[in-house]
Scaffold this active site. Structure first.
Site, PDB file in Angstrom:
ATOM      1  N   ASP A 149      -7.324  14.662   6.560  1.00 10.72           N
ATOM      2  CA  ASP A 149      -6.201  14.363   7.458  1.00 10.72           C
ATOM      3  C   ASP A 149      -6.023  12.843   7.499  1.00 10.72           C
ATOM      4  O   ASP A 149      -6.581  12.137   6.652  1.00 10.72           O
ATOM      5  CB  ASP A 149      -6.413  15.016   8.834  1.00 10.72           C
ATOM      6  CG  ASP A 149      -7.585  14.417   9.596  1.00 10.72           C
ATOM      7  OD1 ASP A 149      -8.156  13.392   9.130  1.00 10.72           O
ATOM      8  OD2 ASP A 149      -7.931  14.964  10.657  1.00 10.72           O
ATOM      9  N   ALA A 150      -5.296  12.352   8.490  1.00  8.61           N
ATOM     10  CA  ALA A 150      -4.959  10.926   8.486  1.00  8.61           C
ATOM     11  C   ALA A 150      -6.139  10.030   8.859  1.00  8.61           C
ATOM     12  O   ALA A 150      -6.070   8.808   8.700  1.00  8.61           O
ATOM     13  CB  ALA A 150      -3.777  10.675   9.419  1.00  8.61           C
ATOM     14  N   GLY A 151      -7.214  10.601   9.368  1.00  8.74           N
ATOM     15  CA  GLY A 151      -8.369   9.786   9.748  1.00  8.74           C
ATOM     16  C   GLY A 151      -9.322   9.566   8.582  1.00  8.74           C
ATOM     17  O   GLY A 151      -9.081  10.026   7.460  1.00  8.74           O
ATOM     18  N   ASP A 170     -12.591  10.651   7.116  1.00  4.58           N
ATOM     19  CA  ASP A 170     -13.630  11.689   7.143  1.00  4.58           C
ATOM     20  C   ASP A 170     -13.571  12.529   8.416  1.00  4.58           C
ATOM     21  O   ASP A 170     -14.612  12.909   8.974  1.00  4.58           O
ATOM     22  CB  ASP A 170     -15.023  11.057   6.960  1.00  4.58           C
ATOM     23  CG  ASP A 170     -15.171  10.357   5.625  1.00  4.58           C
ATOM     24  OD1 ASP A 170     -14.497  10.766   4.662  1.00  4.58           O
ATOM     25  OD2 ASP A 170     -15.956   9.401   5.543  1.00  4.58           O
ATOM     26  N   ARG A 211       0.838  -1.212   0.000  1.00  3.23           N
ATOM     27  CA  ARG A 211       0.000   0.000   0.000  1.00  3.23           C
ATOM     28  C   ARG A 211       0.873   1.263   0.000  1.00  3.23           C
ATOM     29  O   ARG A 211       0.544   2.274  -0.623  1.00  3.23           O
ATOM     30  CB  ARG A 211      -0.889  -0.041   1.259  1.00  3.23           C
ATOM     31  CG  ARG A 211      -1.866   1.075   1.377  1.00  3.23           C
ATOM     32  CD  ARG A 211      -3.155   0.750   0.684  1.00  3.23           C
ATOM     33  NE  ARG A 211      -4.081   1.870   0.806  1.00  3.23           N
ATOM     34  CZ  ARG A 211      -5.374   1.793   0.581  1.00  3.23           C
ATOM     35  NH1 ARG A 211      -5.913   0.644   0.227  1.00  3.23           N
ATOM     36  NH2 ARG A 211      -6.142   2.850   0.695  1.00  3.23           N
ATOM     37  N   ASN A 216     -11.823  16.685   0.349  1.00  2.00           N
ATOM     38  CA  ASN A 216     -12.737  15.583   0.071  1.00  2.00           C
ATOM     39  C   ASN A 216     -14.162  16.070   0.280  1.00  2.00           C
ATOM     40  O   ASN A 216     -14.414  16.917   1.136  1.00  2.00           O
ATOM     41  CB  ASN A 216     -12.459  14.413   1.011  1.00  2.00           C
ATOM     42  CG  ASN A 216     -13.288  13.179   0.670  1.00  2.00           C
ATOM     43  OD1 ASN A 216     -13.710  12.992  -0.475  1.00  2.00           O
ATOM     44  ND2 ASN A 216     -13.532  12.345   1.668  1.00  2.00           N
ATOM     45  N   THR A 217     -15.064  15.547  -0.523  1.00  2.00           N
ATOM     46  CA  THR A 217     -16.477  15.814  -0.289  1.00  2.00           C
ATOM     47  C   THR A 217     -17.146  14.528   0.158  1.00  2.00           C
ATOM     48  O   THR A 217     -16.965  13.469  -0.446  1.00  2.00           O
ATOM     49  CB  THR A 217     -17.162  16.431  -1.532  1.00  2.00           C
ATOM     50  OG1 THR A 217     -18.554  16.615  -1.235  1.00  2.00           O
ATOM     51  CG2 THR A 217     -17.004  15.596  -2.787  1.00  2.00           C
ATOM     52  N   HIS A 218     -17.903  14.656   1.261  1.00  2.00           N
ATOM     53  CA  HIS A 218     -18.554  13.479   1.850  1.00  2.00           C
ATOM     54  C   HIS A 218     -20.056  13.714   1.891  1.00  2.00           C
ATOM     55  O   HIS A 218     -20.511  14.827   2.171  1.00  2.00           O
ATOM     56  CB  HIS A 218     -18.014  13.239   3.269  1.00  2.00           C
ATOM     57  CG  HIS A 218     -18.651  12.055   3.923  1.00  2.00           C
ATOM     58  ND1 HIS A 218     -18.380  10.763   3.525  1.00  2.00           N
ATOM     59  CD2 HIS A 218     -19.560  11.958   4.923  1.00  2.00           C
ATOM     60  CE1 HIS A 218     -19.099   9.927   4.253  1.00  2.00           C
ATOM     61  NE2 HIS A 218     -19.814  10.631   5.115  1.00  2.00           N
TER      62      HIS A 218
HETATM   63  C1  GRF Z   1     -20.351  11.618  -3.673  1.00  2.00           C
HETATM   64  O1  GRF Z   1     -21.666  11.740  -3.178  1.00  2.00           O
HETATM   65  C2  GRF Z   1     -19.363  11.521  -2.551  1.00  2.00           C
HETATM   66  O2  GRF Z   1     -19.740  12.196  -1.413  1.00  2.00           O
HETATM   67  C3  GRF Z   1     -19.357  10.042  -2.295  1.00  2.00           C
HETATM   68  O3  GRF Z   1     -19.428   9.462  -3.555  1.00  2.00           O
HETATM   69  C4  GRF Z   1     -20.164  10.309  -4.403  1.00  2.00           C
HETATM   70  C5  GRF Z   1     -19.385  10.475  -5.671  1.00  2.00           C
HETATM   71  O4  GRF Z   1     -20.231  10.734  -6.736  1.00  2.00           O
HETATM   72  N1  GRF Z   1     -18.187   9.653  -1.544  1.00  2.00           N
HETATM   73  P1  GRF Z   1     -19.660  11.077  -8.159  1.00  2.00           P
HETATM   74  O5  GRF Z   1     -18.698   9.986  -8.574  1.00  2.00           O
HETATM   75  O6  GRF Z   1     -19.003  12.416  -8.099  1.00  2.00           O
HETATM   76  O7  GRF Z   1     -20.872  11.092  -9.050  1.00  2.00           O
END
Ligand code: GRF
Length: 206
Positions: A147-149, A151, A71, A113-115
């Protein structure tokens, strides 16, 4: 033609459909946005996100964990591939891998990152499913510096999305994604045009 120094360089990492990537590709078509996507990286072949990059004429690369002995080797290879494109911001947009220490050492202050939940609730890859199962009435999307965690990094912005009584995982996921894409485009634009500071857990955009 040399681009103006003020146009920030974005590298976007994807693992799937790439609708967030597409939102960024569309936004960056406007020179006033202040950024362009210079490369798209993926951890797997055959995904729509890579097709979207090709359709937009953006170079892409794939680094699969299984092609590396460890990894850590994958982490180094990914770091090198991203670094080749000299990004001002790296954006995980549905990238389903946790990066390692080498990547964070190189990009930790500029890796977003977007969650698809309101963190710290429901981290991980099944956010909307977990939120639905818990019975929350409000969820949403969170943009944060990694960060390292998992989300856990400093939060840039959050947007709330209501849960409806008749939602299933798909309907909720799609409602979140619409809000998530708008937030991503708006906040990445603010970050690249205005800059940012990270102090402890606090992100400030001047
Ligand atoms: C997003 O909703 C993100 O938060 C999640 O996966 C989705 C990605 O969607 N982790 P896309 O590939 O951008 O359509």
């Amino acid at each position: 033609m040399t681009e103006p120094a003020s146009v920030a360089r974005l590298v976007v990492l994807v693992s799937g459909s790439g609708s967030n990537l597409q939102a960024l590709l569309d936004a960056t078509a406007d020179p006033g946005y202040g950024a362009r996507v210079v490369a798209v990286g993926a951890d797997r072949d055959g995904i729509a996100g890579l097709d979207r990059a090709a359709a937009a004429g953006v170079p892409s690369f794939v680094e699969r964990v299984k092609d590396h002995p460890t990894r850590a080797d994958w982490d180094k290879a990914l770091t090198d591939r991203v670094a080749e494109h000299r990004p001002d911001l790296v954006i995980s947009a549905g990238f389903l891998k946790l990066v390692g220490p080498e990547f964070l050492a190189a990009f930790g202050d500029r890796y977003l990152n977007t969650h698809n939940t309101l963190l710290p609730a429901f981290p991980g890859i099944h956010g909307p499913r977990d939120a639905l199962a818990y019975g929350v009435k409000l969820t949403g999307a969170t943009l944060f510096f990694v960060d390292a965690g998992m989300d856990t990094g400093p939060i840039v912005a959050q947007v709330a999305v209501p849960v409806r009584d008749d939602d299933d995982e798909d309907t909720l996921t799609e409602r979140i994604k619409s809000a998530e894409r708008r937030q991503l485009v708006e906040q990445v634009g603010r970050l690249v045009r205005e800059g940012w500071t990270i102090t402890g857990r606090k992100v400030t955009i001047p």
